[in-house]
Design a protein around this motif. Sequence first.
Motif, PDB file in Angstrom:
ATOM      1  N   LYS A 125      -7.994  -5.053  -8.291  1.00 46.46           N
ATOM      2  CA  LYS A 125      -6.643  -5.435  -8.673  1.00 46.46           C
ATOM      3  C   LYS A 125      -6.623  -6.267  -9.949  1.00 46.46           C
ATOM      4  N   LEU A 126      -7.694  -7.049 -10.191  1.00 46.87           N
ATOM      5  CA  LEU A 126      -7.718  -7.873 -11.383  1.00 46.87           C
ATOM      6  C   LEU A 126      -7.752  -7.031 -12.646  1.00 46.87           C
ATOM      7  N   LEU A 127      -8.212  -5.790 -12.540  1.00 50.58           N
ATOM      8  CA  LEU A 127      -8.271  -4.895 -13.692  1.00 50.58           C
ATOM      9  C   LEU A 127      -6.917  -4.272 -14.002  1.00 50.58           C
ATOM     10  N   LEU A 128      -5.988  -4.353 -13.079  1.00 48.86           N
ATOM     11  CA  LEU A 128      -4.740  -3.622 -13.196  1.00 48.86           C
ATOM     12  C   LEU A 128      -3.558  -4.570 -13.315  1.00 48.86           C
ATOM     13  N   SER A 129      -2.610  -4.208 -14.172  1.00 50.32           N
ATOM     14  CA  SER A 129      -1.369  -4.963 -14.283  1.00 50.32           C
ATOM     15  C   SER A 129      -0.499  -4.675 -13.064  1.00 50.32           C
ATOM     16  N   ALA A 130       0.633  -5.367 -12.965  1.00 48.32           N
ATOM     17  CA  ALA A 130       1.544  -5.133 -11.845  1.00 48.32           C
ATOM     18  C   ALA A 130       2.035  -3.687 -11.841  1.00 48.32           C
TER      19      ALA A 130
END
Length: 275
Positions: free
Chosen positions: A131-136
């Motif tokens: 999830k840290l690699l991906l924006s909202a």
Amino acid sequence: VEQTLQMALSASALDAPVARQLLAGIVDRYDTLALMRDAVLSSLPHQELAFLQHVWTLPTWKAPKPAKEIFLEMLATAIAHERNPTQLSALQALLPKGGQPANWREKAVLTGLAMGRSPSESTASGNTAKKLLLSADDQKQFAAGRQQYLSTCSGCHGTDGAGLKRFAPPLAGSDWVVGDEKRLALILLHGIEGPITVGKRIYNAPDILPVMPAHSTMDDAALTAILMYIRNEWGNQAGPVNKRLVSTTRITTQGRVMPWTAKELDQFVNNTPAR
């Protein structure tokens, strides 16, 4: 089916316990029909948690099934949209504790909660490297991709991305998935035939199906969502997918009707200039 659909749409007029029992039976029988899932959900205004808790106890909801995963995600998303602390706490009580791995139902609920969060909540609650690699926005596309994957791909590659014997090789940890995103898009668009090397193993019929079929009839948004999901699930951490990847790739191979071989695909990618 039409009569059942009408029953699903009218169930909200019944007493809540009766409606839950009726709708659970409808989902059990017609869970693969997206229209039926939508009709059932529409008859559960502010009753999504009670219905989820009801089906959670049913024997028919114990074994993993892609269509039921999708419906659990839909329910959890609706509950998250309510922003009701009591309901969210009750939903959290169903989830694993103490670092235990999530099973298929718990994972579906977690994905639904992620889809229902606001962008600020999604960013603040990103608790995995993926999830840290991906924006909202990317996370919403990831969640949508999971539903597309469960409907379209899991029958051969498995809900856990580990592949299924006699069907397809694994996607988890595969260089074909986390490597060149254009190459992966070409596979989704036109399919690929064996032999294919994944990791250090050569896969070919009869170990897998002779050909992975093309998915060129799916629209760009659906294919992009699938790419986002499989490149960032099961330990894969490839990060966001170019939003224009599928549309531009589709143009470069317009008119192609044959599946790729691994050798032909690599040659095409290496000889095609970046866009």
